[in-house]
Motif scaffolding. Structure first.
Motif, mmCIF file in Angstrom:
data_model
loop_
_atom_site.group_PDB
_atom_site.id
_atom_site.type_symbol
_atom_site.label_atom_id
_atom_site.label_comp_id
_atom_site.label_asym_id
_atom_site.label_seq_id
_atom_site.Cartn_x
_atom_site.Cartn_y
_atom_site.Cartn_z
ATOM 1 N N LYS A 65 0.835 -1.205 0.000
ATOM 2 C CA LYS A 65 0.000 0.000 0.000
ATOM 3 C C LYS A 65 0.874 1.262 0.000
ATOM 4 N N LYS A 66 1.942 1.241 0.789
ATOM 5 C CA LYS A 66 2.854 2.383 0.843
ATOM 6 C C LYS A 66 3.552 2.578 -0.510
ATOM 7 N N ILE A 67 3.929 1.489 -1.153
ATOM 8 C CA ILE A 67 4.524 1.570 -2.489
ATOM 9 C C ILE A 67 3.510 2.166 -3.458
ATOM 10 N N GLU A 68 2.265 1.721 -3.374
ATOM 11 C CA GLU A 68 1.222 2.255 -4.248
ATOM 12 C C GLU A 68 1.064 3.764 -4.044
ATOM 13 N N ILE A 69 1.033 4.211 -2.815
ATOM 14 C CA ILE A 69 0.844 5.630 -2.510
ATOM 15 C C ILE A 69 2.047 6.456 -2.960
ATOM 16 N N ASP A 70 3.238 5.977 -2.652
ATOM 17 C CA ASP A 70 4.451 6.778 -2.861
ATOM 18 C C ASP A 70 5.116 6.617 -4.225
ATOM 19 N N LEU A 71 4.927 5.460 -4.870
ATOM 20 C CA LEU A 71 5.744 5.175 -6.056
ATOM 21 C C LEU A 71 4.975 4.882 -7.332
ATOM 22 N N THR A 72 3.660 4.813 -7.272
ATOM 23 C CA THR A 72 2.940 4.456 -8.489
ATOM 24 C C THR A 72 2.177 5.633 -9.079
ATOM 25 N N GLU A 73 2.112 5.616 -10.397
ATOM 26 C CA GLU A 73 1.242 6.495 -11.173
ATOM 27 C C GLU A 73 0.496 5.588 -12.128
ATOM 28 N N ASP A 74 -0.753 5.337 -11.797
ATOM 29 C CA ASP A 74 -1.583 4.439 -12.585
ATOM 30 C C ASP A 74 -0.939 3.050 -12.593
ATOM 31 N N ALA A 75 -0.526 2.549 -13.753
ATOM 32 C CA ALA A 75 0.095 1.224 -13.827
ATOM 33 C C ALA A 75 1.606 1.289 -13.714
ATOM 34 N N CYS A 95 9.582 -2.877 -12.350
ATOM 35 C CA CYS A 95 8.880 -2.614 -11.084
ATOM 36 C C CYS A 95 7.367 -2.667 -11.282
ATOM 37 N N SER A 96 6.917 -2.171 -12.418
ATOM 38 C CA SER A 96 5.475 -2.187 -12.700
ATOM 39 C C SER A 96 4.958 -3.617 -12.782
ATOM 40 N N PHE A 97 5.703 -4.481 -13.444
ATOM 41 C CA PHE A 97 5.275 -5.881 -13.531
ATOM 42 C C PHE A 97 5.424 -6.609 -12.195
ATOM 43 N N TRP A 98 6.427 -6.277 -11.405
ATOM 44 C CA TRP A 98 6.532 -6.847 -10.051
ATOM 45 C C TRP A 98 5.301 -6.467 -9.240
ATOM 46 N N TYR A 99 4.903 -5.206 -9.332
ATOM 47 C CA TYR A 99 3.736 -4.718 -8.600
ATOM 48 C C TYR A 99 2.480 -5.473 -9.027
ATOM 49 N N ILE A 100 2.312 -5.659 -10.326
ATOM 50 C CA ILE A 100 1.152 -6.385 -10.835
ATOM 51 C C ILE A 100 1.144 -7.817 -10.318
ATOM 52 N N GLU A 101 2.298 -8.461 -10.320
ATOM 53 C CA GLU A 101 2.349 -9.836 -9.809
ATOM 54 C C GLU A 101 2.036 -9.880 -8.318
ATOM 55 N N CYS A 102 2.523 -8.901 -7.573
ATOM 56 C CA CYS A 102 2.212 -8.839 -6.132
ATOM 57 C C CYS A 102 0.719 -8.661 -5.912
ATOM 58 N N LEU A 103 0.081 -7.832 -6.719
ATOM 59 C CA LEU A 103 -1.372 -7.662 -6.616
ATOM 60 C C LEU A 103 -2.082 -8.988 -6.867
ATOM 61 N N ALA A 104 -1.672 -9.680 -7.914
ATOM 62 C CA ALA A 104 -2.301 -10.959 -8.241
ATOM 63 C C ALA A 104 -2.111 -11.970 -7.116
ATOM 64 N N ARG A 105 -0.906 -12.044 -6.582
ATOM 65 C CA ARG A 105 -0.639 -13.000 -5.505
ATOM 66 C C ARG A 105 -1.366 -12.637 -4.213
ATOM 67 N N SER A 106 -1.690 -11.350 -4.047
ATOM 68 C CA SER A 106 -2.419 -10.938 -2.842
ATOM 69 C C SER A 106 -3.927 -10.954 -3.081
ATOM 70 N N GLN A 107 -4.339 -11.643 -4.121
ATOM 71 C CA GLN A 107 -5.735 -11.886 -4.442
ATOM 72 C C GLN A 107 -6.494 -10.635 -4.894
ATOM 73 N N LEU A 155 -7.066 -9.623 -7.974
ATOM 74 C CA LEU A 155 -6.970 -10.029 -9.373
ATOM 75 C C LEU A 155 -7.545 -9.009 -10.350
ATOM 76 N N ASP A 156 -8.643 -8.380 -10.022
ATOM 77 C CA ASP A 156 -9.232 -7.403 -10.944
ATOM 78 C C ASP A 156 -8.282 -6.228 -11.173
ATOM 79 N N LYS A 157 -7.707 -5.737 -10.096
ATOM 80 C CA LYS A 157 -6.763 -4.621 -10.201
ATOM 81 C C LYS A 157 -5.510 -5.060 -10.958
ATOM 82 N N ALA A 158 -5.025 -6.256 -10.664
ATOM 83 C CA ALA A 158 -3.832 -6.775 -11.349
ATOM 84 C C ALA A 158 -4.091 -6.905 -12.850
#
Length: 175
Positions: free
Chosen positions: A110-120, A145-157, A159-162
């Motif tokens: 969540k902290k990575i999403e807030i501090d380091l992401t812009e959309d995808a 990093c973007s693909f790592w984030y997507i995989e982390c989203l998928a693994r944390s269930q 799936l729609d966001k990933a």
């Protein structure tokens, strides 16, 4: 070598110019080295100092939770004493150091999403806010990093966001 050097400061995976530190990514990769060596030796019935390696693996594991966790941020920080995250933390669940649904991991993500992401798109770190690399200015996002984030989203269930972010990332590709 790992047993003698796992606490040694280094330049980190991003090779920042801000000086050598004890980086989270380096510490986790030392744990991975010991964990995988143990697994290979056990799987192949190789002679090895199993008890010694198990103690080392546990010691490194505990040091990550003791030295890199920030109660204030509710996240694992980039290096000991830092007050920010960097995207290399996205590898933590991918190397099976922590469960992708562990509350500490979800806080970090969540902290990575807030501090380091812009959309995808995901930045390696926020140099403007942290000055971590010792250089002025900003840089672009980092596709890995973007693909790592997507995989982390998928693994944390999540799936729609990933899936949505994956499709956005794929749409940026050329022929």
């Amino acid at each position: 070598w790992v047993a003698q050097n796992w606490t040694r400061p280094d330049d980190g995976t991003w090779e920042v110019s801000g000086g050598r530190k004890q980086f989270l990514h380096s510490r986790v990769m030392c744990w991975v080295a010991v964990d995988r060596t143990l697994r290979m030796a056990q799987t192949r019935s190789l002679p090895a100092p199993f008890h010694e390696w198990e103690i080392l693996r546990t010691t490194i594991y505990e040091s990550v939770f003791d030295e890199f966790w920030s109660d204030e941020l509710q996240a694992f920080v980039a290096y000991i004493g830092a007050d920010f995250v960097d995207a290399s933390a996205l590898l933590i669940p991918l190397v099976r150091f922590i469960s992708p649904i562990d509350p500490r991991w979800l806080g970090t993500m969540k902290k990575i999403e807030i501090d380091l992401t812009e959309d995808a798109l995901v930045y390696r770190y926020n140099n403007r806010a942290t000055g971590v690399d010792g250089l002025e200015g900003t840089e672009g996002t980092f596709t890995a990093c973007s693909f790592w984030y997507i995989e982390c989203l998928a693994r944390s269930q999540q799936l729609d966001k990933a899936r949505l972010l994956f499709e956005k990332m794929i749409s940026y590709a050329n022929h």
